[in-house]
Write an enzyme that holds these catalytic residues in place. Structure first.
Site, short mmCIF file in Angstrom:
data_model
loop_
_atom_site.label_atom_id
_atom_site.label_comp_id
_atom_site.label_asym_id
_atom_site.label_seq_id
_atom_site.Cartn_x
_atom_site.Cartn_y
_atom_site.Cartn_z
N ASN A 78 16.29 2.72 17.84
CA ASN A 78 15.16 2.81 16.93
C ASN A 78 15.25 3.98 16.10
O ASN A 78 15.75 4.96 16.66
CB ASN A 78 13.88 2.73 17.80
CG ASN A 78 13.47 1.71 18.29
OD1 ASN A 78 14.17 0.47 18.20
ND2 ASN A 78 12.34 1.80 19.10
N GLY A 79 14.99 3.95 14.76
CA GLY A 79 14.82 5.14 13.98
C GLY A 79 16.08 4.85 12.89
O GLY A 79 16.41 3.80 12.66
N LYS B 93 -6.59 -5.35 3.65
CA LYS B 93 -6.59 -6.08 4.42
C LYS B 93 -6.44 -7.49 3.70
O LYS B 93 -5.38 -8.25 4.40
CB LYS B 93 -8.05 -6.48 4.93
CG LYS B 93 -8.47 -5.33 6.04
CD LYS B 93 -7.81 -5.18 7.37
CE LYS B 93 -6.74 -4.54 7.09
NZ LYS B 93 -6.89 -3.05 7.94
N GLU C 94 -2.34 -7.65 2.70
CA GLU C 94 -1.50 -7.72 3.92
C GLU C 94 -1.33 -8.96 4.83
O GLU C 94 -0.39 -9.26 5.30
CB GLU C 94 -1.58 -6.42 5.04
CG GLU C 94 -2.86 -6.18 5.62
CD GLU C 94 -2.75 -4.85 6.53
OE1 GLU C 94 -3.78 -4.53 7.02
OE2 GLU C 94 -1.89 -4.43 6.99
N TRP D 7 13.11 -4.31 13.41
CA TRP D 7 12.62 -4.54 11.93
C TRP D 7 13.53 -3.97 10.92
O TRP D 7 13.59 -2.77 10.81
CB TRP D 7 11.28 -3.78 12.04
CG TRP D 7 10.28 -3.91 10.96
CD1 TRP D 7 9.40 -4.64 10.69
CD2 TRP D 7 10.09 -2.87 9.89
NE1 TRP D 7 8.72 -4.52 9.61
CE2 TRP D 7 9.21 -3.35 9.16
CE3 TRP D 7 10.62 -1.66 9.67
CZ2 TRP D 7 8.71 -2.70 8.06
CZ3 TRP D 7 10.40 -0.73 8.41
CH2 TRP D 7 9.25 -1.35 7.48
N LYS E 199 3.34 -3.45 13.64
CA LYS E 199 2.02 -2.58 14.09
C LYS E 199 2.23 -1.15 14.20
O LYS E 199 1.25 -0.08 13.93
CB LYS E 199 1.69 -3.24 15.43
CG LYS E 199 0.34 -2.81 15.82
CD LYS E 199 -0.91 -3.26 15.21
CE LYS E 199 -1.98 -2.73 15.61
NZ LYS E 199 -3.00 -2.71 14.42
N GLU F 124 -9.99 -0.38 1.56
CA GLU F 124 -9.47 -0.92 2.95
C GLU F 124 -9.60 -2.45 2.69
O GLU F 124 -8.85 -3.14 3.41
CB GLU F 124 -10.24 -0.39 3.88
CG GLU F 124 -10.53 -1.25 5.43
CD GLU F 124 -9.00 -1.07 6.10
OE1 GLU F 124 -8.13 -0.22 5.45
OE2 GLU F 124 -9.08 -1.73 7.12
N HIS G 220 -11.78 2.25 -17.88
CA HIS G 220 -10.54 2.89 -18.08
C HIS G 220 -9.16 2.00 -18.09
O HIS G 220 -8.36 2.81 -18.04
CB HIS G 220 -10.54 4.29 -17.41
CG HIS G 220 -11.80 5.33 -17.67
ND1 HIS G 220 -12.13 5.84 -18.67
CD2 HIS G 220 -12.91 5.45 -16.64
CE1 HIS G 220 -13.16 6.44 -18.56
NE2 HIS G 220 -13.60 6.12 -17.55
N ARG H 128 4.23 -5.18 17.91
CA ARG H 128 4.52 -4.16 16.91
C ARG H 128 5.45 -4.63 15.49
O ARG H 128 5.23 -4.07 14.43
CB ARG H 128 5.92 -3.24 17.52
CG ARG H 128 5.34 -2.55 18.65
CD ARG H 128 6.16 -1.97 19.66
NE ARG H 128 7.02 -1.03 18.91
CZ ARG H 128 7.10 0.21 19.15
NH1 ARG H 128 6.29 0.71 20.12
NH2 ARG H 128 7.73 0.97 18.78
N CYS I 14 10.71 -1.76 15.20
CA CYS I 14 11.62 -1.92 16.48
C CYS I 14 11.15 -1.67 17.79
O CYS I 14 10.32 -0.57 17.81
CB CYS I 14 12.95 -1.14 16.12
SG CYS I 14 13.79 -1.38 14.64
C1 F6R Z 1 -3.16 -1.69 8.18
C2 F6R Z 1 -2.70 -0.85 9.19
C3 F6R Z 1 -1.64 0.19 8.66
C4 F6R Z 1 -2.06 1.30 9.72
C5 F6R Z 1 -0.77 2.46 9.34
C6 F6R Z 1 -1.11 3.65 10.34
O1 F6R Z 1 -3.96 -2.75 8.44
O2 F6R Z 1 -2.70 -1.14 10.00
O3 F6R Z 1 -1.94 0.62 7.34
O4 F6R Z 1 -3.28 1.68 9.43
O5 F6R Z 1 0.23 2.01 9.33
O6 F6R Z 1 -1.18 3.21 11.55
P1 F6R Z 1 -1.82 4.14 12.72
O7 F6R Z 1 -3.07 4.16 12.74
O8 F6R Z 1 -1.31 3.64 13.77
O9 F6R Z 1 -1.04 5.56 12.43
#
Ligand code: F6R
Length: 611
Positions: A98-99, A488, A491, A73, A606, A484, A507, A27, A2
């Site tokens: 927000n929250g 990627k 997502e 969101w 984001k 990682e 296993h 975001r 949000c």
């Molecule tokens: C994945 C991604 C998220 C962030 C996570 C933490 O591509 O971007 O998994 O890494 O939400 O965010 P930050 O680093 O901003 O605390």
């Protein structure tokens, strides 16, 4: 996640609110809305599901000098117009939030008894009715909000307007970031300063418990006890320069390609000819590092994987290091050994779980708190004893790329500083440090060389377009790199991807292997290579299809079952930073084939500012 923008001005604020919301789009959100007090002192409400552009298309006739706006969101209630913010009460008061309000259910019941009608499934709607109830008892807007927040439990950043008090925006914060932007004969609120770049270069950060009354000509802030307080005015360093696609189809692709520059800038001024320049991390760094006998690192998502890679470095250098996901750390009991440095890693500096973990850690006797962060004007930075910035530049794609690799090189520099204390070389580096520094300097060029493999990666990506699952394998520090890579892929392409430490395959997950389960592996030429090769043979023997990013001297070759892309030989410490880049490109090109919304994948945000 949000986003909030609000304005009290002498001019029409609708374009300011819409522009602010567009700047917060990165975001992540599912609906948007605004409420403006117009020239006839009516409360005008517009909300829509989807992009801010569709909200904009229904705002042509909206014209007023006080207003609040929001990108939502969904947490409570599905994405729908009736759940979008602002929420209103009696056609008089509007609230953006927000929250999460934890006691919303019981407040809802009380308000229903007072004959308030609820039009949404959100937790937020109780706030606006509660404020309305208090104004009906004779309180002005500021006092009504003040009483209301004392009745809420949970987290909130709030913007409130009332048609009975045109020209006034009330803001309140508890656990959800909120800033006050200062302009010329106009003032603003925003959850993120980037929303206000064109209208305000000066701002104040509201603290938890603060409530503020904002008019075009004044800003008054009060603390939790209601005492007037001064908050420091900060000059923003944000600019529009970094928010253009510059010819790239997506920000994610741009950001993958920018890693060369981002790493160069993160290393700049911090590397001497043969050693890391510790002083470059700030005056307090030396003492904080001196005290750090052990490490506890907390982060979420991609930042957590950066920490997980770094654990191998720290422990290789003889420094005990424990890494944990913030949302788990927060709800456990802890035994803290003397001299443990508490470290957080975050791109945004606003991740609520990480922030809450830090606040909790401060009560537990850690030697200091250190934050590795990409956003200077963020909550984590303000709350930490020391911050070491990654200079990735603004990251807009929801899937983190350049933030990750700059976190890794920063962590490696910190590991080197702590290693010196272990090997007893005082402030000077030794031959091994000189070797790592040399390799770090050549890393940007090596990344460029990996990016040159893009055409081959595009060919590889074609094998994934029709798949529903994928497995990622790695060993040692490349196990979190595999995680990682899987994150990627899942997502942005929505393909279910899982990462395994390659030795764990037998296993259980080996049962999944067939020709519909592509297996991606990272194979640097390290001491685990031969073990990894055996694990890959286990996959081949079961008819699995392998896609391997391998050191050119690893002796792996392509055949019908296996596609190998060669990466130039690289120092073992640097290798994880290099090997994640082809995984980022693979995820990007698979997502491109699948036609997903790469920069704003569904359901994701984001900046994750809720629990
Ligand atoms: C994945 C991604 C998220 C962030 C996570 C933490 O591509 O971007 O998994 O890494 O939400 O965010 P930050 O680093 O901003 O605390």
């Amino acid at each position: 996640m949000c986003g909030i923008v609000g304005a009290a001005s002498g001019r029409d604020v609708t374009p300011i609110l819409i522009d602010g919301l567009k700047r917060l789009e990165y975001r992540g959100y599912d609906s948007a809305g605004l409420a403006v007090i117009d020239k006839k002192c009516d409360l005008v409400l517009r909300r829509s599901v989807g992009r801010v552009a569709s909200l904009e298309s229904i705002c042509d006739s909206v014209d007023g000098s006080t207003g609040i706006a929001h990108t939502r969101w969904a947490t409570h209630g599905k994405p729908a117009e009736h759940n979008a913010h602002p929420h209103i009460s009696s056609q008089t008061i509007a609230v953006v939030h927000n929250g999460i309000i934890e006691n919303h259910q019981e407040l809802r019941e009380e308000l229903k008894e007072k004959e308030f009608t609820f039009r949404s499934e959100t937790d937020t709607e109780v706030i606006v009715h509660q404020i309305d109830w208090h104004t009906q008892q004779g309180l002005d807007l500021l006092n009504a909000v003040q009483i209301t927040i004392s009745e809420l439990s949970g987290a909130y950043g709030l913007g409130v307007v009332s048609k009975k008090e045109p020209g006034v925006v009330i803001a309140a914060r508890n656990g959800s970031p909120l800033l006050i932007g200062l302009g010329e004969k106009e003032n603003f609120i925003a959850s993120d300063m980037s929303a206000l770049i064109p209208v305000s270069q000066k701002y104040m950060v509201m603290e938890d418990g603060d409530i503020a009354k904002i008019t075009p000509s004044s800003v008054e802030v009060f603390d939790r006890q209601g005492n007037p307080v001064e908050r420091q005015v900060i000059i923003s360093t944000l600019s529009d320069d970094e928010t253009e696609l510059e010819g790239y189809a997506h920000f994610m692709k741009k950001e993958i390609h920018e890693q060369t520059r981002a790493i160069t800038e993160t290393l700049e001024d911090r590397l001497g000819s043969k050693s890391v320049i510790e002083m470059a991390f700030g005056d307090e760094a030396q003492e904080i590092f001196d005290r750090a006998k052990e490490l506890k690192i907390i982060a979420c998502g991609t930042s957590y994987y950066a920490a997980s890679v770094a654990r191998y470095w720290f422990e290789e250098f003889g420094i005990k290091c424990d890494v944990e996901i913030a949302s788990e750390y927060r709800y456990r009991k802890h035994v803290v050994n003397e001299g443990t440095l508490f470290m957080t890693i975050s791109q945004s500096g606003e991740t609520l779980d990480t922030m809450a973990a830090l606040e909790m850690a401060k009560t537990l006797g850690y030697s200091n708190t250190l934050c590795i962060c990409n956003v200077p004007e963020s909550s984590l930075v303000r709350a930490s004893d020391l911050t070491i910035f990654t200079h990735a530049g603004r990251e807009i794609g929801v899937a983190s790329t350049k933030a990750f690799t700059t976190q890794l090189v920063t962590l490696l520099m910190v590991a080197i500083c702590l290693r010196r204390r272990k090997v007893g070389n005082g402030r000077a580096g030794d031959a091994m440090e000189a070797e790592i520094v040399k390799e770090l300097r050549s890393l940007p060029q090596m990344i460029d060389n990996v990016i040159d493999l893009e055409e081959d990666i595009i060919s590889m990506s074609k094998h994934f377009g029709n798949k529903e699952h994928a497995l990622f394998l790695g060993r040692g520090a490349h196990y979190p790199i595999a995680m990682e890579g899987a994150l990627k892929l899942k997502e942005i392409s929505y393909i279910h991807a899982e990462a395994y430490a390659a030795g764990e395959l037998k296993h259980g997950p080996l049962a999944l292997i067939d020709e519909d389960m592509p297996v991606v592996a990272v194979a640097p030429n390290d001491e685990l290579l031969e073990k990894l090769k055996s694990n890959l043979e286990e996959v081949r023997a079961r008819g699995g299809k392998l896609f391997v990013f391998a050191d050119s001297q690893a002796g792996l070759i392509s055949d019908e079952e296996t596609m190998v892309l060669n990466v130039a030989p690289v120092n073992n410490y640097i290798a994880p930073v290099l090997y994640v880049v082809p995984l980022q490109l693979l995820a990007y090109h698979v997502a491109l084939i699948k036609g997903t919304d790469i920069d704003k994948p569904r359901n994701l945000a984001k900046s994750v500012t809720v629990e």
